[in-house]
Write an enzyme that holds these catalytic residues in place. Structure first.
Site, mmCIF file in Angstrom:
data_model
loop_
_atom_site.group_PDB
_atom_site.id
_atom_site.type_symbol
_atom_site.label_atom_id
_atom_site.label_comp_id
_atom_site.label_asym_id
_atom_site.label_seq_id
_atom_site.Cartn_x
_atom_site.Cartn_y
_atom_site.Cartn_z
ATOM 1 N N LYS A 227 0.682 -1.092 -0.188
ATOM 2 C CA LYS A 227 -0.041 0.004 -0.008
ATOM 3 C C LYS A 227 0.809 1.135 0.013
ATOM 4 C CE LYS A 227 -4.439 -1.118 0.125
ATOM 5 N NZ LYS A 227 -5.409 -0.412 -0.704
ATOM 6 N N LYS B 144 -8.626 -10.875 -10.760
ATOM 7 C CA LYS B 144 -9.693 -10.124 -11.377
ATOM 8 C C LYS B 144 -9.615 -8.675 -11.449
ATOM 9 C CE LYS B 144 -14.182 -10.022 -12.168
ATOM 10 N NZ LYS B 144 -14.957 -10.860 -13.217
ATOM 11 N N LYS C 257 0.465 -11.755 -12.212
ATOM 12 C CA LYS C 257 -0.423 -12.888 -11.704
ATOM 13 C C LYS C 257 -1.956 -12.633 -11.866
ATOM 14 C CE LYS C 257 -1.564 -15.064 -7.296
ATOM 15 N NZ LYS C 257 -1.427 -14.766 -5.716
#
Length: 339
Positions: free
Chosen positions: A117, A204, A201
């Site tokens: 983050k 979605k 990777k």
């Protein structure tokens, strides 16, 4: 896997829509393989973890239901393993509160979810504490059931190591309550399935997936749009199979191994084009998941069955979780002469 395990624990966070073949190869199939081998298996929907990124009621509910339907449809046998929702077993949160007192700030500060983050430009002041505390709750998820092993992908190894360190810290202060679980790492292409973009990777959020339960036309489009060998300009050019997403996907879902071997041989020799390799993959997808797709449709019309499986699973899980919390509360002094 080299070590002989007797009990495993694994969870999946329902933070997206329906599962894709990367989830199937990296998490679902290894979990089911352990289940079928007779290992005592605890699998849970990590719905509390999902709150770190999903804070919309309708979306969270949809994600949780999709996850449950997907797992049951893909063949999770509730008679062989324990399947439940994290939030239905309050001992997960209870143990996390205790374990937080045995974890140094520096260890939590080094965890990759938090650091990712920061790397994306999010300031510390704006990162929610649920994300920072995510590894603590995950350690509690694991240690609560005292498993021998935790099946995870390479990208989750750090979280298992965190749980191991937490167990060591607790055991040093008190008697040895927690066994040290081993990370059961799925290695190779199946442990971290590359997306249809050929680079990152499968995820979605990155839009580089091949679904399992999406409409067939959507799945066909995902397959036909997959990256292959960038150096191959014509179907007659010898192609590279190793690391080629299309052949990674064939290895995952095409049960006709003779066909896969033939495709690989002809691809290397420049005797088959990308289109045929992809069309064969689409047909393999339909063969592999047709039964699961049918079962999922049935579940959508019978949510009571899913509720029954989760309720019974939670009862079995709580029987173990309660015993662990009794032991923990006793050795730390919460349970004493007053109660």
């Amino acid at each position: 896997m080299i070590m002989k395990v007797k009990r495993v624990l694994s969870g999946i966070t329902p933070s997206g829509d329906m599962l894709h073949i990367g989830n199937f190869a990296g998490a679902v199939k290894p979990q089911f393989d352990l289940l079928e081998s007779g290992v005592e298996s605890y699998y849970f929907v990590a719905d509390l973890h999902a709150l770190t990124t999903v804070q919309d009621k309708e979306k969270l509910e949809k994600c949780i239901i999709n996850n449950v339907f997907d797992y049951i449809a893909l063949g999770l046998d509730p008679e062989k393993g324990v399947y439940f929702r994290q939030s239905d077993v309050p001992e997960h949160s209870m143990l996390a509160i205790v374990l937080a007192n045995y974890i140094p700030y520096g260890l939590a500060n080094r965890m990759h979810a938090f650091k990712d983050k920061l790397a994306k430009g999010v300031s510390k002041e704006n990162i929610n504490m649920g994300l920072f505390n995510y590894p603590i709750l995950m350690a509690a998820d694991i240690l609560l059931y005292k498993p021998d092993g935790v099946p995870v992908g390479e990208d989750q190894r750090q979280h298992v190591e965190f749980a191991r360190e937490t167990a060591r810290n607790f055991n040093k202060v008190h008697e040895k309550v927690f066994p040290i679980p081993e990370p059961l790492i799925k290695t190779g292409d199946m442990g971290r399935v590359v997306g249809t973009d050929g680079e990152r990777k499968m995820s979605k959020s990155l839009g580089n997936i091949i679904g399992i339960f999406d409409d067939e036309e959507v799945i066909r489009k995902q397959i036909m749009g997959s990256y292959t060998d960038p150096n191959r300009k014509h179907p007659t050019d010898p192609g590279k199979v190793e690391g080629n997403p299309i052949f990674i996907y064939h290895d995952i879902i095409n049960d006709q191994k003779q066909e896969v071997d033939d495709l690989k041989k002809r691809y290397r020799e420049g005797k088959v084009g990308d289109v045929e390799a992809k069309e064969r993959l689409f047909e393999a997808h339909k063969r592999k998941f047709s039964g699961a797709r049918k079962r999922r449709k049935e579940l959508e019309n019978d949510i009571e069955l899913a509720k029954k499986i989760l309720k019974e699973g939670a009862e079995k899980a709580r029987a173990v979780a309660k015993d662990t919390m009794k032991e923990v509360y006793k050795v730390v002094g919460i349970t004493n002469k007053l109660n």
